[in-house]
Scaffold this active site. Structure first.
Site, PDB file in Angstrom:
ATOM      1  N   GLY A 118      24.234   4.024 -11.282  1.00 17.59           N
ATOM      2  CA  GLY A 118      24.631   4.894 -12.392  1.00 17.59           C
ATOM      3  C   GLY A 118      23.787   6.148 -12.276  1.00 17.59           C
ATOM      4  O   GLY A 118      22.618   6.055 -11.871  1.00 17.59           O
ATOM      5  N   THR A 143      21.921   8.399 -13.939  1.00 16.62           N
ATOM      6  CA  THR A 143      20.531   8.552 -14.413  1.00 16.62           C
ATOM      7  C   THR A 143      19.630   7.450 -13.853  1.00 16.62           C
ATOM      8  O   THR A 143      18.428   7.665 -13.673  1.00 16.62           O
ATOM      9  CB  THR A 143      20.473   8.519 -15.948  1.00 16.62           C
ATOM     10  OG1 THR A 143      21.249   7.388 -16.404  1.00 16.62           O
ATOM     11  CG2 THR A 143      21.029   9.802 -16.549  1.00 16.62           C
ATOM     12  N   TRP A 161      35.255  -0.098 -15.870  1.00 12.25           N
ATOM     13  CA  TRP A 161      35.363  -0.916 -17.070  1.00 12.25           C
ATOM     14  C   TRP A 161      34.073  -0.678 -17.849  1.00 12.25           C
ATOM     15  O   TRP A 161      33.059  -1.359 -17.630  1.00 12.25           O
ATOM     16  CB  TRP A 161      35.481  -2.398 -16.715  1.00 12.25           C
ATOM     17  CG  TRP A 161      36.743  -2.761 -15.995  1.00 12.25           C
ATOM     18  CD1 TRP A 161      37.884  -3.245 -16.557  1.00 12.25           C
ATOM     19  CD2 TRP A 161      36.993  -2.688 -14.587  1.00 12.25           C
ATOM     20  NE1 TRP A 161      38.829  -3.477 -15.580  1.00 12.25           N
ATOM     21  CE2 TRP A 161      38.314  -3.140 -14.369  1.00 12.25           C
ATOM     22  CE3 TRP A 161      36.228  -2.277 -13.472  1.00 12.25           C
ATOM     23  CZ2 TRP A 161      38.883  -3.192 -13.096  1.00 12.25           C
ATOM     24  CZ3 TRP A 161      36.803  -2.333 -12.211  1.00 12.25           C
ATOM     25  CH2 TRP A 161      38.112  -2.779 -12.038  1.00 12.25           C
ATOM     26  N   ARG A 162      34.066   0.355 -18.670  1.00 14.72           N
ATOM     27  CA  ARG A 162      32.810   0.711 -19.343  1.00 14.72           C
ATOM     28  C   ARG A 162      33.027   1.091 -20.811  1.00 14.72           C
ATOM     29  O   ARG A 162      32.074   1.490 -21.475  1.00 14.72           O
ATOM     30  CB  ARG A 162      32.120   1.855 -18.592  1.00 14.72           C
ATOM     31  CG  ARG A 162      32.819   3.186 -18.739  1.00 14.72           C
ATOM     32  CD  ARG A 162      32.352   4.289 -17.809  1.00 14.72           C
ATOM     33  NE  ARG A 162      30.923   4.523 -17.736  1.00 14.72           N
ATOM     34  CZ  ARG A 162      30.391   5.538 -17.030  1.00 14.72           C
ATOM     35  NH1 ARG A 162      31.185   6.371 -16.381  1.00 14.72           N
ATOM     36  NH2 ARG A 162      29.103   5.704 -16.996  1.00 14.72           N
ATOM     37  N   ASN A 213      26.522  16.917 -14.893  1.00 12.21           N
ATOM     38  CA  ASN A 213      27.345  15.846 -14.305  1.00 12.21           C
ATOM     39  C   ASN A 213      28.703  15.696 -15.011  1.00 12.21           C
ATOM     40  O   ASN A 213      28.996  14.671 -15.635  1.00 12.21           O
ATOM     41  CB  ASN A 213      26.572  14.525 -14.388  1.00 12.21           C
ATOM     42  CG  ASN A 213      26.340  13.958 -13.002  1.00 12.21           C
ATOM     43  OD1 ASN A 213      27.107  14.235 -12.074  1.00 12.21           O
ATOM     44  ND2 ASN A 213      25.284  13.180 -12.863  1.00 12.21           N
ATOM     45  N   LYS A 253      23.021  23.011  -7.415  1.00 14.90           N
ATOM     46  CA  LYS A 253      23.240  22.309  -6.140  1.00 14.90           C
ATOM     47  C   LYS A 253      24.619  22.671  -5.610  1.00 14.90           C
ATOM     48  O   LYS A 253      25.578  22.734  -6.373  1.00 14.90           O
ATOM     49  CB  LYS A 253      23.158  20.791  -6.377  1.00 14.90           C
ATOM     50  CG  LYS A 253      21.775  20.302  -6.721  1.00 14.90           C
ATOM     51  CD  LYS A 253      21.814  18.934  -7.387  1.00 14.90           C
ATOM     52  CE  LYS A 253      22.260  19.052  -8.822  1.00 14.90           C
ATOM     53  NZ  LYS A 253      22.463  17.774  -9.507  1.00 14.90           N
ATOM     54  N   ALA A 307      26.478  20.956   1.067  1.00 12.99           N
ATOM     55  CA  ALA A 307      25.916  21.345   2.366  1.00 12.99           C
ATOM     56  C   ALA A 307      25.484  22.805   2.388  1.00 12.99           C
ATOM     57  O   ALA A 307      24.818  23.248   3.329  1.00 12.99           O
ATOM     58  CB  ALA A 307      26.948  21.090   3.454  1.00 12.99           C
ATOM     59  N   ASP A 325      22.128  12.969  -7.425  1.00  8.57           N
ATOM     60  CA  ASP A 325      21.149  12.157  -8.171  1.00  8.57           C
ATOM     61  C   ASP A 325      19.849  12.020  -7.380  1.00  8.57           C
ATOM     62  O   ASP A 325      18.746  12.108  -7.951  1.00  8.57           O
ATOM     63  CB  ASP A 325      21.697  10.744  -8.430  1.00  8.57           C
ATOM     64  CG  ASP A 325      23.029  10.756  -9.167  1.00  8.57           C
ATOM     65  OD1 ASP A 325      23.307  11.747  -9.880  1.00  8.57           O
ATOM     66  OD2 ASP A 325      23.795   9.776  -9.036  1.00  8.57           O
TER      67      ASP A 325
HETATM   68  P1  ADP Z   1      26.486  16.348  -6.304  1.00 13.57           P
HETATM   69  O1  ADP Z   1      26.396  14.997  -5.634  1.00 13.57           O
HETATM   70  O2  ADP Z   1      25.857  16.358  -7.652  1.00 13.57           O
HETATM   71  O3  ADP Z   1      27.854  16.986  -6.254  1.00 13.57           O
HETATM   72  P2  ADP Z   1      25.790  18.103  -4.129  1.00 13.57           P
HETATM   73  O4  ADP Z   1      27.040  17.714  -3.417  1.00 13.57           O
HETATM   74  O5  ADP Z   1      25.585  19.529  -4.412  1.00 13.57           O
HETATM   75  O6  ADP Z   1      25.531  17.300  -5.463  1.00 13.57           O
HETATM   76  O7  ADP Z   1      24.591  17.579  -3.207  1.00 13.57           O
HETATM   77  C1  ADP Z   1      23.264  17.538  -3.651  1.00 13.57           C
HETATM   78  C2  ADP Z   1      22.339  17.778  -2.493  1.00 13.57           C
HETATM   79  O8  ADP Z   1      22.582  16.806  -1.458  1.00 13.57           O
HETATM   80  C3  ADP Z   1      22.536  19.108  -1.818  1.00 13.57           C
HETATM   81  O9  ADP Z   1      21.784  20.124  -2.472  1.00 13.57           O
HETATM   82  C4  ADP Z   1      22.053  18.846  -0.412  1.00 13.57           C
HETATM   83  O10 ADP Z   1      20.642  18.915  -0.344  1.00 13.57           O
HETATM   84  C5  ADP Z   1      22.463  17.396  -0.187  1.00 13.57           C
HETATM   85  N1  ADP Z   1      23.771  17.321   0.485  1.00 13.57           N
HETATM   86  C6  ADP Z   1      24.972  17.034  -0.058  1.00 13.57           C
HETATM   87  N2  ADP Z   1      25.961  17.064   0.876  1.00 13.57           N
HETATM   88  C7  ADP Z   1      25.345  17.364   2.047  1.00 13.57           C
HETATM   89  C8  ADP Z   1      25.787  17.548   3.403  1.00 13.57           C
HETATM   90  N3  ADP Z   1      27.075  17.432   3.738  1.00 13.57           N
HETATM   91  N4  ADP Z   1      24.871  17.859   4.337  1.00 13.57           N
HETATM   92  C9  ADP Z   1      23.558  17.981   4.017  1.00 13.57           C
HETATM   93  N5  ADP Z   1      23.067  17.818   2.773  1.00 13.57           N
HETATM   94  C10 ADP Z   1      23.944  17.523   1.801  1.00 13.57           C
END
Ligand code: ADP
Length: 307
Positions: free
Chosen positions: A30, A32, A103-104, A166, A226, A229, A259
């Site tokens: 989950g 958090t 189911w929450r 989120n 965030k 990639a 997370d």
């Molecule tokens: P969320 O899961 O909340 O959508 P993101 O997809 O932005 O968050 O991913 C969070 C972090 O995970 C990114 O800032 C990066 O550091 C890492 N990350 C996610 N996808 C990739 C990827 N394809 N290659 C490298 N790092 C990744």
């Protein structure tokens, strides 16, 4: 309790994933809770990490509490509610595409803020408080208001309150309630850690700057956006920095990327107060997480040796 407490508030669920031949594997995850897991993995021993939620009084609730405790995360603040059970979700795989069934609707966690005195004590006992848009979405509206009022108190008392929006539209009764409550969550927080694709899709932001501007205008002091990639953009007290993601040979499973980034970032930030360095560290942890299956990647695989 150790000297400094990191408190994460939300819902941990039973996770069922495909194990081949029609068999299902049981786990616990989950948003958090995942962040608490990575914070625990990355923080030093002078910090305690506690999970704040509500569980039922069935065997599955006991097993989940034992799992959380086994990860080194405090369970003393978890409320137990007679006759309730934890929420559950299943990861379906069809032609390599993942989808989720939940189911929450009547999970024990929906009552996590139903005892305001207990909530206040827990929040007062912590130095850092972490919650998310999912935490707010699962609560009855009056309980979400109770939680937000405790969060505002914590912010006013100088605690580090951290919020990941989120955004999950299907957990909310309407777009209006979702926009208002998530905005209130951000306004009540010090540090907001959104994912740009969610913000663009559901708040209509046409750039990362627009996301940063919107959350700063609401009253968040620091923001980490965030962007998968494409890395992260930091705005701490108005000062902007970009930190690239790490290159990953093969992305296996992006569950919990955000997370894990949050947990690792906060762990390093709390110890160094250096946000760009914390983001570089977290990008390394998240890169390892997306290279492995599942939401929770064991400490040994996170490249944390030497700590
Ligand atoms: P969320 O899961 O909340 O959508 P993101 O997809 O932005 O968050 O991913 C969070 C972090 O995970 C990114 O800032 C990066 O550091 C890492 N990350 C996610 N996808 C990739 C990827 N394809 N290659 C490298 N790092 C990744």
């Amino acid at each position: 309790m150790n000297g400094r407490r990191f408190l994460s508030i939300g819902e941990c669920m039973v996770e069922l994933s495909q194990a081949g031949d029609g068999l299902l594997r049981k786990g616990f995850a989950g948003d958090t809770f995942n962040t608490a897991w990575y914070a625990r993995a990355c923080l030093g021993p002078d910090w305690s990490v506690d999970y704040f939620t509500a569980l039922g009084d069935d065997a599955m609730s006991d097993e989940m509490a034992a799992f959380i405790a086994g990860a080194g995360i405090g369970t003393n603040l978890i409320r137990r509610i007679k006759g309730k059970t934890p929420g559950l979700y299943m990861i379906n795989l069809k032609n390599g595409e993942r989808s989720f069934s939940y189911w929450r609707d009547s999970s024990a966690a929906r009552s996590l803020a139903a005892d305001p005195d207990h909530l206040r004590e827990a929040v007062e006992s912590a130095e850092v408080i972490y919650f998310s848009g999912i935490t707010l979405a699962i609560l009855p509206q009056e309980d979400a208001a109770t939680l937000l009022s405790e969060i505002r108190r914590a912010k006013a008392a100088g605690k580090l309150v951290v919020f990941d929006p989120n955004i999950r539209p299907r957990l909310w009764s309407s777009y209006d309630v979702m926009h208002t409550t998530i905005s209130e969550g951000a306004r009540s927080s010090v540090l907001v850690m959104p994912s740009f694709d969610d913000e663009a899709a559901h708040f209509g932001d046409d750039s990362i700057e627009a996301t940063i501007h919107r959350y700063r205008a609401l009253g968040a002091l620091d923001i980490v956006v965030k962007n998968g990639a494409d890395g992260v953009n930091l705005n701490f007290g108005g000062e902007e920095t970009f930190v690239p993601a790490e290159r990953v040979k093969k992305v296996v499973d992006t569950t919990s990327a955000g997370d894990s980034f949050n947990g690792a970032f906060l762990a390093r930030y709390l110890e160094s107060q250096d946000a760009p360095a914390a983001a570089r560290f977290a990008a390394g942890v998240a890169a390892r997480v997306v290279s492995e299956h599942g939401a929770l990647v064991a400490r040994e695989k996170l490249g944390l040796s030497g700590r």
